[in-house]
Write a protein that holds these residues in place. Structure first.
Motif, mmCIF file in Angstrom:
data_model
loop_
_atom_site.group_PDB
_atom_site.id
_atom_site.type_symbol
_atom_site.label_atom_id
_atom_site.label_comp_id
_atom_site.label_asym_id
_atom_site.label_seq_id
_atom_site.Cartn_x
_atom_site.Cartn_y
_atom_site.Cartn_z
ATOM 1 N N ILE A 172 45.060 -23.359 -54.702
ATOM 2 C CA ILE A 172 44.916 -23.323 -56.158
ATOM 3 C C ILE A 172 46.033 -24.122 -56.810
ATOM 4 O O ILE A 172 47.028 -24.464 -56.170
ATOM 5 N N VAL A 173 45.877 -24.369 -58.092
ATOM 6 C CA VAL A 173 46.916 -25.035 -58.881
ATOM 7 C C VAL A 173 48.069 -24.048 -59.074
ATOM 8 O O VAL A 173 47.836 -22.859 -59.336
ATOM 9 N N PRO A 174 49.306 -24.487 -58.934
ATOM 10 C CA PRO A 174 50.442 -23.583 -59.172
ATOM 11 C C PRO A 174 50.383 -22.967 -60.575
ATOM 12 O O PRO A 174 49.978 -23.630 -61.535
ATOM 13 N N GLY A 175 50.807 -21.719 -60.670
ATOM 14 C CA GLY A 175 50.763 -21.006 -61.944
ATOM 15 C C GLY A 175 51.465 -21.727 -63.076
ATOM 16 O O GLY A 175 51.013 -21.678 -64.216
ATOM 17 N N LEU A 176 52.566 -22.410 -62.779
ATOM 18 C CA LEU A 176 53.301 -23.120 -63.825
ATOM 19 C C LEU A 176 52.536 -24.323 -64.374
ATOM 20 O O LEU A 176 52.939 -24.907 -65.373
ATOM 21 N N LEU A 177 51.426 -24.691 -63.728
ATOM 22 C CA LEU A 177 50.651 -25.853 -64.165
ATOM 23 C C LEU A 177 49.228 -25.505 -64.590
ATOM 24 O O LEU A 177 48.467 -26.382 -64.979
ATOM 25 N N GLN A 178 48.877 -24.235 -64.521
ATOM 26 C CA GLN A 178 47.507 -23.832 -64.838
ATOM 27 C C GLN A 178 47.235 -23.847 -66.340
ATOM 28 O O GLN A 178 48.092 -23.479 -67.139
ATOM 29 N N ILE A 179 46.030 -24.273 -66.692
ATOM 30 C CA ILE A 179 45.577 -24.161 -68.081
ATOM 31 C C ILE A 179 45.031 -22.745 -68.268
ATOM 32 O O ILE A 179 44.693 -22.067 -67.291
ATOM 33 N N PRO A 180 44.920 -22.271 -69.502
ATOM 34 C CA PRO A 180 44.471 -20.886 -69.714
ATOM 35 C C PRO A 180 43.121 -20.540 -69.085
ATOM 36 O O PRO A 180 42.986 -19.480 -68.455
ATOM 37 N N ASP A 181 42.113 -21.404 -69.228
ATOM 38 C CA ASP A 181 40.798 -21.084 -68.667
ATOM 39 C C ASP A 181 40.838 -20.981 -67.150
ATOM 40 O O ASP A 181 40.181 -20.124 -66.547
ATOM 41 N N TYR A 182 41.582 -21.857 -66.517
ATOM 42 C CA TYR A 182 41.740 -21.823 -65.059
ATOM 43 C C TYR A 182 42.452 -20.535 -64.651
ATOM 44 O O TYR A 182 41.994 -19.823 -63.755
ATOM 45 N N LEU A 204 43.207 -33.014 -65.592
ATOM 46 C CA LEU A 204 43.861 -33.808 -66.636
ATOM 47 C C LEU A 204 45.249 -33.252 -66.956
ATOM 48 O O LEU A 204 46.192 -34.019 -67.187
ATOM 49 N N ARG A 205 45.386 -31.938 -66.960
ATOM 50 C CA ARG A 205 46.700 -31.317 -67.195
ATOM 51 C C ARG A 205 47.659 -31.692 -66.058
ATOM 52 O O ARG A 205 48.840 -31.978 -66.297
ATOM 53 N N LEU A 206 47.171 -31.701 -64.836
ATOM 54 C CA LEU A 206 48.023 -32.110 -63.714
ATOM 55 C C LEU A 206 48.507 -33.543 -63.906
ATOM 56 O O LEU A 206 49.682 -33.846 -63.662
ATOM 57 N N ALA A 207 47.615 -34.424 -64.338
ATOM 58 C CA ALA A 207 47.999 -35.821 -64.558
ATOM 59 C C ALA A 207 49.063 -35.920 -65.646
ATOM 60 O O ALA A 207 50.010 -36.710 -65.529
ATOM 61 N N GLU A 208 48.928 -35.114 -66.678
ATOM 62 C CA GLU A 208 49.910 -35.120 -67.769
ATOM 63 C C GLU A 208 51.283 -34.668 -67.280
ATOM 64 O O GLU A 208 52.291 -35.335 -67.507
ATOM 65 N N VAL A 209 51.316 -33.554 -66.587
ATOM 66 C CA VAL A 209 52.592 -32.986 -66.136
ATOM 67 C C VAL A 209 53.222 -33.850 -65.047
ATOM 68 O O VAL A 209 54.445 -33.948 -64.953
ATOM 69 N N ALA A 210 52.401 -34.502 -64.250
ATOM 70 C CA ALA A 210 52.923 -35.356 -63.174
ATOM 71 C C ALA A 210 53.751 -36.516 -63.716
ATOM 72 O O ALA A 210 54.534 -37.112 -62.984
ATOM 73 N N ARG A 211 53.612 -36.810 -64.986
ATOM 74 C CA ARG A 211 54.384 -37.892 -65.611
ATOM 75 C C ARG A 211 55.739 -37.426 -66.141
ATOM 76 O O ARG A 211 56.559 -38.253 -66.526
ATOM 77 N N PHE A 212 55.971 -36.129 -66.189
ATOM 78 C CA PHE A 212 57.267 -35.632 -66.648
ATOM 79 C C PHE A 212 58.350 -36.105 -65.680
ATOM 80 O O PHE A 212 58.155 -36.072 -64.457
ATOM 81 N N ASP A 213 59.485 -36.515 -66.210
ATOM 82 C CA ASP A 213 60.582 -36.994 -65.364
ATOM 83 C C ASP A 213 61.077 -35.941 -64.373
ATOM 84 O O ASP A 213 61.477 -36.270 -63.267
ATOM 85 N N HIS A 214 61.053 -34.683 -64.770
ATOM 86 C CA HIS A 214 61.606 -33.611 -63.937
ATOM 87 C C HIS A 214 60.569 -32.960 -63.021
ATOM 88 O O HIS A 214 60.861 -31.997 -62.334
ATOM 89 N N VAL A 215 59.343 -33.499 -63.008
ATOM 90 C CA VAL A 215 58.278 -32.966 -62.157
ATOM 91 C C VAL A 215 57.915 -34.012 -61.113
ATOM 92 O O VAL A 215 57.643 -35.168 -61.451
ATOM 93 N N GLU A 216 57.912 -33.597 -59.874
ATOM 94 C CA GLU A 216 57.505 -34.481 -58.773
ATOM 95 C C GLU A 216 56.310 -33.846 -58.073
ATOM 96 O O GLU A 216 56.437 -33.198 -57.045
ATOM 97 N N LEU A 217 55.148 -33.984 -58.693
ATOM 98 C CA LEU A 217 53.911 -33.410 -58.169
ATOM 99 C C LEU A 217 53.441 -34.244 -56.988
ATOM 100 O O LEU A 217 53.228 -35.452 -57.118
#
Length: 183
Positions: free
Chosen positions: A18-28, A91-104
């Motif tokens: 599953i997607v890690p909890g810190l990256l989950q959208i509400p519906d997921y 799409l949320r994963l793609a967004e967060v993967a661009r954060f400098d402090h996230v290395e997805l």
């Protein structure tokens, strides 16, 4: 767990299904939480709200370095009957993967043998003065908090082995974006 995340300098997380909890959208999150409990819908909503509040740690000033590893299959595992949930989640994963402090990082399907190493878990390295690293291992009946240095060291070595089999950060993002465009 939330307290450890808030005090962490680094959070490393492996999720094979599953997607890690810190990256989950509400519906997921709602679908994951509801299927895993016989709780009243009101309780499910409270747990979803709590999970969403935990995500603030990624947007705070001086956020922890976050290194989530997810199996490639997670990008395709539909949660619920509505395919729009998976698309929004990817799409949320793609967004967060661009954060400098996230290395997805994505563990590609061609490296699926690595999935046999362990179940999902998180390593939380706390900010000084403590400098403690704890491992939180998910189980059906709850989470186990591991603080024994020798055991945590094994969890860290396992994470490094998993990380060595992942796609690069940029290749992971390209794969996530490709899946998002196809879902």
């Amino acid at each position: 767990m939330a307290s450890l995340e808030e005090d962490a300098a680094e959070i490393r997380n492996f999720e094979p299904s599953i997607v890690p909890g810190l990256l989950q959208i509400p519906d997921y999150a709602r679908k994951i939480i509801a299927i895993g409990s016989a709780k009243h819908p009101r309780d499910v909503e409270a747990l979803v709200d709590f999970r969403m509040s935990r995500q603030r740690v990624l947007n705070q000033p001086n956020p922890p370095r976050f290194v989530p590893i997810i199996a490639e299959a997670v990008l395709h595992n539909q949660v619920g009957r509505d395919p729009r949930i998976l698309r929004a989640q990817v799409l949320r994963l793609a967004e967060v993967a661009r954060f400098d402090h996230v290395e997805l990082c994505i563990l590609p399907k061609m490296a699926s043998e690595y999935l046999a190493l362990t179940t999902s878990y998180a390593l939380l390295s706390l900010r000084p003065p403590g400098r403690l690293t704890a491992s939180v291992v998910d189980q059906i009946t709850g989470s186990i908090f591991v603080e024994d240095e020798a055991k945590v060291a094994v969890h860290e070595k396992t994470f490094e082995l998993l990380l060595s089999a992942t796609l690069s950060r940029s290749a992971s993002l390209r794969l996530i974006e490709r899946v998002a465009s196809q879902t």
